[in-house]
Design a protein around this motif. Structure first.
Motif, PDB file in Angstrom:
ATOM      1  N   ALA A 123      21.232  23.304  -5.560  1.00  0.00           N
ATOM      2  CA  ALA A 123      21.411  22.530  -6.794  1.00  0.00           C
ATOM      3  C   ALA A 123      22.443  21.434  -6.579  1.00  0.00           C
ATOM      4  O   ALA A 123      22.232  20.279  -6.965  1.00  0.00           O
ATOM      5  CB  ALA A 123      21.836  23.457  -7.935  1.00  0.00           C
ATOM      6  N   GLN A 124      23.540  21.805  -5.950  1.00  0.00           N
ATOM      7  CA  GLN A 124      24.596  20.812  -5.699  1.00  0.00           C
ATOM      8  C   GLN A 124      24.084  19.678  -4.826  1.00  0.00           C
ATOM      9  O   GLN A 124      24.303  18.504  -5.114  1.00  0.00           O
ATOM     10  CB  GLN A 124      25.779  21.473  -5.002  1.00  0.00           C
ATOM     11  N   ALA A 125      23.357  20.058  -3.769  1.00  0.00           N
ATOM     12  CA  ALA A 125      22.838  19.040  -2.845  1.00  0.00           C
ATOM     13  C   ALA A 125      21.893  18.088  -3.587  1.00  0.00           C
ATOM     14  O   ALA A 125      21.799  16.906  -3.250  1.00  0.00           O
ATOM     15  CB  ALA A 125      22.126  19.715  -1.685  1.00  0.00           C
ATOM     16  N   ALA A 126      21.207  18.614  -4.600  1.00  0.00           N
ATOM     17  CA  ALA A 126      20.270  17.776  -5.351  1.00  0.00           C
ATOM     18  C   ALA A 126      20.972  17.067  -6.521  1.00  0.00           C
ATOM     19  O   ALA A 126      20.317  16.383  -7.312  1.00  0.00           O
ATOM     20  CB  ALA A 126      19.125  18.642  -5.873  1.00  0.00           C
ATOM     21  N   GLY A 127      22.251  17.270  -6.664  1.00  0.00           N
ATOM     22  CA  GLY A 127      23.015  16.610  -7.728  1.00  0.00           C
ATOM     23  C   GLY A 127      22.742  17.192  -9.103  1.00  0.00           C
ATOM     24  O   GLY A 127      22.895  16.513 -10.118  1.00  0.00           O
ATOM     25  N   ILE A 128      22.325  18.457  -9.138  1.00  0.00           N
ATOM     26  CA  ILE A 128      22.017  19.101 -10.434  1.00  0.00           C
ATOM     27  C   ILE A 128      23.211  19.951 -10.868  1.00  0.00           C
ATOM     28  O   ILE A 128      23.710  20.774 -10.094  1.00  0.00           O
ATOM     29  CB  ILE A 128      20.753  19.986 -10.315  1.00  0.00           C
ATOM     30  N   VAL A 129      23.624  19.754 -12.102  1.00  0.00           N
ATOM     31  CA  VAL A 129      24.735  20.537 -12.650  1.00  0.00           C
ATOM     32  C   VAL A 129      24.221  21.930 -13.025  1.00  0.00           C
ATOM     33  O   VAL A 129      23.117  22.065 -13.562  1.00  0.00           O
ATOM     34  CB  VAL A 129      25.279  19.841 -13.925  1.00  0.00           C
ATOM     35  N   VAL A 130      25.009  22.958 -12.751  1.00  0.00           N
ATOM     36  CA  VAL A 130      24.669  24.322 -13.174  1.00  0.00           C
ATOM     37  C   VAL A 130      25.766  24.805 -14.125  1.00  0.00           C
ATOM     38  O   VAL A 130      26.956  24.641 -13.836  1.00  0.00           O
ATOM     39  CB  VAL A 130      24.572  25.266 -11.959  1.00  0.00           C
ATOM     40  N   THR A 131      25.350  25.362 -15.263  1.00  0.00           N
ATOM     41  CA  THR A 131      26.353  25.878 -16.205  1.00  0.00           C
ATOM     42  C   THR A 131      26.035  27.326 -16.581  1.00  0.00           C
ATOM     43  O   THR A 131      24.902  27.788 -16.430  1.00  0.00           O
ATOM     44  CB  THR A 131      26.409  25.027 -17.499  1.00  0.00           C
ATOM     45  N   ASN A 132      27.073  28.024 -17.067  1.00  0.00           N
ATOM     46  CA  ASN A 132      26.885  29.417 -17.517  1.00  0.00           C
ATOM     47  C   ASN A 132      27.514  29.594 -18.907  1.00  0.00           C
ATOM     48  O   ASN A 132      27.876  28.598 -19.542  1.00  0.00           O
ATOM     49  CB  ASN A 132      27.466  30.392 -16.488  1.00  0.00           C
ATOM     50  N   THR A 133      27.619  30.839 -19.363  1.00  0.00           N
ATOM     51  CA  THR A 133      28.110  31.087 -20.733  1.00  0.00           C
ATOM     52  C   THR A 133      29.298  32.055 -20.721  1.00  0.00           C
ATOM     53  O   THR A 133      29.184  33.170 -21.236  1.00  0.00           O
ATOM     54  CB  THR A 133      26.987  31.672 -21.613  1.00  0.00           C
ATOM     55  N   PRO A 134      30.410  31.666 -20.150  1.00  0.00           N
ATOM     56  CA  PRO A 134      31.520  32.613 -20.038  1.00  0.00           C
ATOM     57  C   PRO A 134      32.242  32.823 -21.370  1.00  0.00           C
ATOM     58  O   PRO A 134      32.074  32.051 -22.315  1.00  0.00           O
ATOM     59  CB  PRO A 134      32.451  31.913 -19.042  1.00  0.00           C
ATOM     60  N   GLY A 135      33.027  33.882 -21.424  1.00  0.00           N
ATOM     61  CA  GLY A 135      33.933  34.086 -22.565  1.00  0.00           C
ATOM     62  C   GLY A 135      33.308  34.811 -23.736  1.00  0.00           C
ATOM     63  O   GLY A 135      33.786  35.882 -24.122  1.00  0.00           O
ATOM     64  N   VAL A 136      32.186  34.294 -24.242  1.00  0.00           N
ATOM     65  CA  VAL A 136      31.669  34.831 -25.508  1.00  0.00           C
ATOM     66  C   VAL A 136      31.146  36.258 -25.409  1.00  0.00           C
ATOM     67  O   VAL A 136      30.998  36.932 -26.420  1.00  0.00           O
ATOM     68  CB  VAL A 136      30.557  33.936 -26.098  1.00  0.00           C
ATOM     69  N   LEU A 137      30.830  36.710 -24.201  1.00  0.00           N
ATOM     70  CA  LEU A 137      30.238  38.047 -24.118  1.00  0.00           C
ATOM     71  C   LEU A 137      31.201  39.107 -23.608  1.00  0.00           C
ATOM     72  O   LEU A 137      30.832  40.269 -23.431  1.00  0.00           O
ATOM     73  CB  LEU A 137      28.955  38.014 -23.275  1.00  0.00           C
ATOM     74  N   THR A 138      32.458  38.738 -23.427  1.00  0.00           N
ATOM     75  CA  THR A 138      33.422  39.676 -22.846  1.00  0.00           C
ATOM     76  C   THR A 138      33.578  40.952 -23.681  1.00  0.00           C
ATOM     77  O   THR A 138      33.360  42.067 -23.191  1.00  0.00           O
ATOM     78  CB  THR A 138      34.800  38.987 -22.717  1.00  0.00           C
ATOM     79  N   GLU A 139      33.945  40.776 -24.942  1.00  0.00           N
ATOM     80  CA  GLU A 139      34.226  41.953 -25.781  1.00  0.00           C
ATOM     81  C   GLU A 139      32.949  42.738 -26.082  1.00  0.00           C
ATOM     82  O   GLU A 139      32.960  43.963 -26.141  1.00  0.00           O
ATOM     83  CB  GLU A 139      34.909  41.530 -27.095  1.00  0.00           C
ATOM     84  N   THR A 140      31.852  41.998 -26.229  1.00  0.00           N
ATOM     85  CA  THR A 140      30.566  42.652 -26.528  1.00  0.00           C
ATOM     86  C   THR A 140      30.144  43.558 -25.372  1.00  0.00           C
ATOM     87  O   THR A 140      29.679  44.686 -25.571  1.00  0.00           O
ATOM     88  CB  THR A 140      29.498  41.555 -26.748  1.00  0.00           C
ATOM     89  N   THR A 141      30.327  43.058 -24.156  1.00  0.00           N
ATOM     90  CA  THR A 141      29.945  43.846 -22.981  1.00  0.00           C
ATOM     91  C   THR A 141      30.908  45.018 -22.792  1.00  0.00           C
ATOM     92  O   THR A 141      30.494  46.118 -22.387  1.00  0.00           O
ATOM     93  CB  THR A 141      29.920  42.940 -21.730  1.00  0.00           C
ATOM     94  N   ALA A 142      32.165  44.800 -23.134  1.00  0.00           N
ATOM     95  CA  ALA A 142      33.129  45.908 -23.049  1.00  0.00           C
ATOM     96  C   ALA A 142      32.776  46.996 -24.070  1.00  0.00           C
ATOM     97  O   ALA A 142      32.905  48.190 -23.794  1.00  0.00           O
ATOM     98  CB  ALA A 142      34.544  45.385 -23.280  1.00  0.00           C
ATOM     99  N   ASP A 143      32.315  46.588 -25.239  1.00  0.00           N
ATOM    100  CA  ASP A 143      31.878  47.579 -26.244  1.00  0.00           C
ATOM    101  C   ASP A 143      30.730  48.423 -25.694  1.00  0.00           C
ATOM    102  O   ASP A 143      30.715  49.649 -25.822  1.00  0.00           O
ATOM    103  CB  ASP A 143      31.374  46.877 -27.521  1.00  0.00           C
ATOM    104  N   LEU A 144      29.762  47.754 -25.072  1.00  0.00           N
ATOM    105  CA  LEU A 144      28.598  48.483 -24.539  1.00  0.00           C
ATOM    106  C   LEU A 144      29.034  49.427 -23.411  1.00  0.00           C
ATOM    107  O   LEU A 144      28.536  50.538 -23.296  1.00  0.00           O
ATOM    108  CB  LEU A 144      27.557  47.476 -24.057  1.00  0.00           C
ATOM    109  N   THR A 145      29.988  48.982 -22.629  1.00  0.00           N
ATOM    110  CA  THR A 145      30.511  49.840 -21.552  1.00  0.00           C
ATOM    111  C   THR A 145      31.035  51.141 -22.150  1.00  0.00           C
ATOM    112  O   THR A 145      30.739  52.240 -21.655  1.00  0.00           O
ATOM    113  CB  THR A 145      31.672  49.126 -20.816  1.00  0.00           C
ATOM    114  N   PHE A 146      31.785  50.996 -23.219  1.00  0.00           N
ATOM    115  CA  PHE A 146      32.334  52.210 -23.826  1.00  0.00           C
ATOM    116  C   PHE A 146      31.263  53.049 -24.512  1.00  0.00           C
ATOM    117  O   PHE A 146      31.336  54.275 -24.525  1.00  0.00           O
ATOM    118  CB  PHE A 146      33.513  51.885 -24.758  1.00  0.00           C
ATOM    119  N   ALA A 147      30.273  52.378 -25.055  1.00  0.00           N
ATOM    120  CA  ALA A 147      29.157  53.134 -25.656  1.00  0.00           C
ATOM    121  C   ALA A 147      28.497  54.003 -24.586  1.00  0.00           C
ATOM    122  O   ALA A 147      28.215  55.180 -24.805  1.00  0.00           O
ATOM    123  CB  ALA A 147      28.140  52.171 -26.265  1.00  0.00           C
TER     124      ALA A 147
END
Ligand code: GLV
Length: 320
Positions: A86-110
């Protein structure tokens, strides 16, 4: 005006924001995963791609994507994307950090609680009509959680959020292993930095929160399970291939460990048939770590924000 292709169903109001900015949006409106041929075809026309962790965006896809400017992955992880290509082709890659931290921690405890206290087995029992009354030796005697040792493998955002629940909610002793010391977590949660081996040997619950890399693939193999307590429970909400699933089935079948709470699988969406057969202290869910309606909406919003920014010629908000 750009063409945006979306490989899965996304909340309509988010797609409206793209249309309101003048972009053409095509969304694959079907359940399940996009077929490879379809992905290769669609990506050749698109300037922006919104995709899933389960969509393999490798060098072949990127080669076809002559007009593509951004790949917005609807996930915090991005090992499905060939970043170098992707980088070589000049394409930006993005993700979705932060918003799922607490939600995933809740599921871990579940999962942790459900596996320890045998909630799924007990639920089936209650529904079956087999419950005739309280007994001292009830069929679903479980394992204690409060005050036990919680071992966190990967003390990043999610690992720390799980440790916080364990320490502050359940009075657990937190041990952790990570390539980097997390001093704030040590100070806040009295978390103890230990070797991977010591963590396996001392923890009553081992919870995986590391990303999938060459180093972490099959980190949990037979040797690792041999080091764990026979009363220990493994929780994996991170990535399936961090665990050698065959070794996990072996460890559970032979009583090398007591149980497991699993959200992610080595060959998703396939679930190892050996795991499916096991019920006692074993809880399996289908990769739902971030699956609350609020968090999934937030993830979609972030992906769209990134697409809007890049198509407007601005810097992405969450580049990886
Ligand atoms: C889900 O597993 C994610 O990486 O967001």
């Amino acid at each position: 005006m750009a063409k945006v292709y979306v490989t899965c169903r996304v909340f309509p109001e988010e797609l409206e924001r793209l249309r309101a900015a003048g972009h053409t949006v095509e969304m694959r409106d079907a359940p399940g995963l996009i077929l490879r041929e379809k992905l290769l075809e669609k990506v050749s026309e698109a300037e922006a791609l919104i995709c899933l962790l389960s969509d393999r965006i490798d060098a072949e896809v990127i080669e076809k994507a002559g007009k593509l400017r951004i790949i917005a992955n609807l996930a915090v992880g991005y090992e499905n994307i060939d970043l170098a290509a992707a980088q070589a082709a000049g394409i930006v890659v993005t993700n979705t950090p932060g918003v799922l931290t607490e939600t995933t921690a809740d599921l871990t405890f579940a999962l942790l609680l459900a596996a320890a206290r045998r909630i799924v087995e007990a639920d089936a029992f209650a529904r079956s009509g087999a419950f005739y009354g309280w007994e001292l030796l009830q069929p679903h005697l479980g394992l204690e959680v409060h005050g036990k040792a919680l071992g966190i493998v990967g003390m990043g955002r999610i690992g720390t959020a799980v440790a916080r629940r364990g320490r502050l909610g359940f009075g657990m002793d937190v041990l952790y292993h990570d390539p980097h010391r997390n001093k704030p977590a040590e100070a806040e949660l009295q978390a103890k930095y230990v070797s991977f081996e010591a963590l396996l040997e001392k923890s009553d619950f081992v919870s995986i929160h590391t990303s999938l890399t060459r180093e972490t693939r099959h980190l949990f193999d037979r040797q690792a399970f041999l080091r764990m307590k026979k009363t220990a429970i493994l929780i994996n909400v991170a990535r399936g291939p961090v665990v050698d699933e065959k070794a996990l089935v072996w460890a559970l079948e032979t009583g090398q460990i007591a149980g497991a709470g699993i959200d992610v699988y080595e060959e998703e969406p396939k679930v190892n048939p050996g795991l499916l057969k096991l019920q006692e202290h074993v809880v399996l869910v289908p990769h739902i770590g971030s699956a609350t309606s609020k968090t999934r909406r937030a993830m979609a919003r972030i992906a769209v924000d990134n697409v809007l920014a890049v198509l407007a010629g601005e810097a992405p908000l969450n580049p990886v």
